[in-house]
Design an enzyme around this catalytic site. Structure first.
Site, PDB file in Angstrom:
ATOM      1  N   SER A 102       0.740  -1.246  -0.022  1.00 47.38           N
ATOM      2  CA  SER A 102      -0.125  -0.049   0.042  1.00 47.38           C
ATOM      3  C   SER A 102       0.972   1.221   0.080  1.00 47.38           C
ATOM      4  CB  SER A 102      -0.915  -0.020   1.195  1.00 47.38           C
ATOM      5  OG  SER A 102      -0.294  -0.198   2.471  1.00 47.38           O
TER       6      SER A 102
ATOM      7  N   HIS B 202      -4.913  -3.002  -3.251  1.00 48.55           N
ATOM      8  CA  HIS B 202      -4.426  -2.040  -4.187  1.00 48.55           C
ATOM      9  C   HIS B 202      -4.257  -2.695  -5.634  1.00 48.55           C
ATOM     10  CE1 HIS B 202      -3.982   0.997  -1.402  1.00 48.55           C
ATOM     11  NE2 HIS B 202      -3.526   0.091  -0.442  1.00 48.55           N
TER      12      HIS B 202
ATOM     13  N   LYS C 134     -11.377   1.093  -2.885  1.00 44.97           N
ATOM     14  CA  LYS C 134     -10.227   1.679  -3.462  1.00 44.97           C
ATOM     15  C   LYS C 134     -10.382   2.005  -4.942  1.00 44.97           C
ATOM     16  CE  LYS C 134      -7.578   1.009   0.419  1.00 44.97           C
ATOM     17  NZ  LYS C 134      -6.612   0.178   1.253  1.00 44.97           N
TER      18      LYS C 134
HETATM   19  C1  LIG Z   1      -6.750   0.129   2.676  1.00 42.95           C
HETATM   20  C2  LIG Z   1      -6.366  -1.339   2.906  1.00 42.95           C
HETATM   21  C3  LIG Z   1      -7.226  -2.274   3.639  1.00 42.95           C
HETATM   22  C4  LIG Z   1      -8.465  -1.773   4.469  1.00 42.95           C
HETATM   23  O1  LIG Z   1      -9.365  -1.824   3.402  1.00 42.95           O
HETATM   24  P1  LIG Z   1     -10.699  -0.667   3.733  1.00 42.95           P
HETATM   25  O2  LIG Z   1     -11.723  -1.199   3.018  1.00 42.95           O
HETATM   26  O3  LIG Z   1     -10.299   0.698   3.576  1.00 42.95           O
HETATM   27  O4  LIG Z   1     -10.874  -0.856   5.291  1.00 42.95           O
HETATM   28  C5  LIG Z   1      -6.630  -3.380   3.902  1.00 42.95           C
HETATM   29  N1  LIG Z   1      -5.524  -3.976   3.138  1.00 42.95           N
HETATM   30  C6  LIG Z   1      -4.499  -3.162   2.698  1.00 42.95           C
HETATM   31  C7  LIG Z   1      -3.485  -3.445   2.158  1.00 42.95           C
HETATM   32  C8  LIG Z   1      -5.026  -1.704   2.278  1.00 42.95           C
HETATM   33  O5  LIG Z   1      -4.206  -0.821   1.821  1.00 42.95           O
END
Ligand SMILES: *Cc1c(COP(=O)(O)O)cnc(C)c1O
Length: 389
Positions: free
Chosen positions: A179, A207, A238
């Site tokens: 991330s 991601h 995302k």
């Molecule tokens: C953003 C993220 C999460 C959490 O996801 P949300 O839906 O925003 O709670 C989990 N794992 C990774 C690698 C992330 O970047």
């Protein structure tokens, strides 16, 4: 000590160390340009990679779902809140991920915490990449399994740890695209050692969902590792531009999560407008590869533009481009100057990243135009020149 006093002291300590965080309020929708303090600002730090958060078709899908199903599910999934709409999205995800089954979670955070804690426990071991997301770390802690953190992407070290760690069950868990660095896990090699040491593999595609693979299903699809990965987790918040998350895998594994993942069981189901929009988003991503192609083209273009102008952008040309500045105070100063120049790039500091690796986390979107990226590049050059001078 009064709680208020304790809180003030801790905040002061964070401030002194350059680690105090503040909420920056955005006065407009999550588009590529946003309103910050009344000023039109180029957004270069969102996870809305494909620009879907404001897509008219998804807004229409959300409105339609609200009209048909209401704004709230009215209960947890196992009590009264499991709507046919949830099931429709789970079927779509199952088909997309090419697994036997999939289950929704209320966010990626819920998914990781609930899944890891449901699958391993005392007497088991979890092997976790050093740069895994905080939600994975928290899931490992909650599980009470033994946690073995292996150096970032170091498959040899992982194999050694697998060989020497006695455990009833072993789970390897990794981000697919990391991330804060934008680099990819060596997933094929991880699957090979997992097989050798009889370990399960869980991949967090937060991601990579909507970004990688012929139909945007993620790194597992890109590398054709469907048969080797036990658990594919990803978020709808995302690249898909909505909210919520999913875990996909074999039917028995998914049904075990439905029964035992506490972050699934003990919370109200996702609201219908979000589910309706996510369904439209998945369908759009599956059928419109040009969205991903544009994202990758923008990533490549911007990575090269920064490199050519001497901005210390590291790593590969991914949609996540870290500009490593190391010192937290300096990172926030550069971020503030960029904002003054009309570009919003959030500074990322510990504990989100390891000590000494504070950075600007630049993320491009498919909807950024060449003019947008040129504008951003000039702002970087101006700020970095002034800083050095
Ligand atoms: C953003 C993220 C999460 C959490 O996801 P949300 O839906 O925003 O709670 C989990 N794992 C990774 C690698 C992330 O970047």
């Amino acid at each position: 000590m009064a709680l208020e006093k304790l809180a003030s002291e801790r905040l002061l300590d964070l401030h002194t160390r350059g680690l105090l965080r503040d909420l920056r309020v955005v006065g407009s929708a999550a588009d590529r340009w946003v309103d910050i303090g009344g000023r039109r600002t180029l957004l270069l730090c969102s996870n809305n990679y494909l620009g879907l958060a404001t897509h008219p078709q998804l807004i229409a899908a959300a409105a339609e779902a609200a009209a048909l199903w209401g704004v709230g599910a009215g209960g947890s999934r196992l009590i009264s809140g499991s709507l046919a709409l949830h099931q429709e999205l789970e079927h779509e995800l199952t088909d997309w991920k090419r697994t036997e089954d999939a289950v929704l979670f209320n966010s990626g955070y819920h998914a990781n915490v609930g899944t890891i804690a449901a699958l391993v426990g005392e007497g088991d071991a979890v092997f976790s990449d050093a740069l895994n997301h905080a939600s994975i770390i928290d899931g490992c802690r909650l599980s009470r399994a033994r946690v073995v953190v292996y150096p970032h992407k170091d498959v040899d070290a992982l194999a050694k740890e697998l060989a020497r760690t006695p455990a009833r069950h072993r789970l390897i868990v990794t981000d697919s695209i990391f991330s804060m660095d934008g680099d990819a896990a060596p997933l094929r090699e991880i699957c090979t050692v997992a097989k050798r040491y009889d370990a399960w593999v869980m991949v967090d595609e937060a991601h990579a969902t909507g970004v990688l693979g012929p139909t945007g299903a993620g790194l597992v699809e890109e590398l054709d590792l469907h048969g080797s990965v036990d658990i594919q987790m990803g978020t709808l918040g995302k690249a898909l531009g909505c909210f919520g998350a999913y875990v996909a895998g074999k039917r028995s594994v998914v049904q075990l999560l439905v029964n035992r993942a506490r972050s699934f069981v003990y919370t109200t189901a996702l609201p219908p407008p979000v589910v309706g929009a996510a369904l439209a988003a998945v369908r759009m991503v599956r059928t419109q590869p040009q969205l991903r192609a544009q994202l990758h083209a923008n990533a490549k273009f911007f990575h090269r533009a920064l490199q050519n102008r001497g901005i210390p952008v590291s790593g590969e040309p991914s949609h996540i481009l870290p500009v490593l500045l190391k010192d937290p105070t300096r990172t926030m100063q550069v971020s503030t100057r960029l904002l003054e120049a009309g570009v919003w790039v959030q500074g990322i500091r510990p504990p989100t990243v390891p000590e000494g690796t504070s950075r600007l986390r630049v993320t491009v979107m498919a909807t950024h135009t060449p003019e947008d990226l040129q504008f951003a590049c000039e702002a970087f050059v101006k700020v970095f020149t002034e800083e050095r001078g």
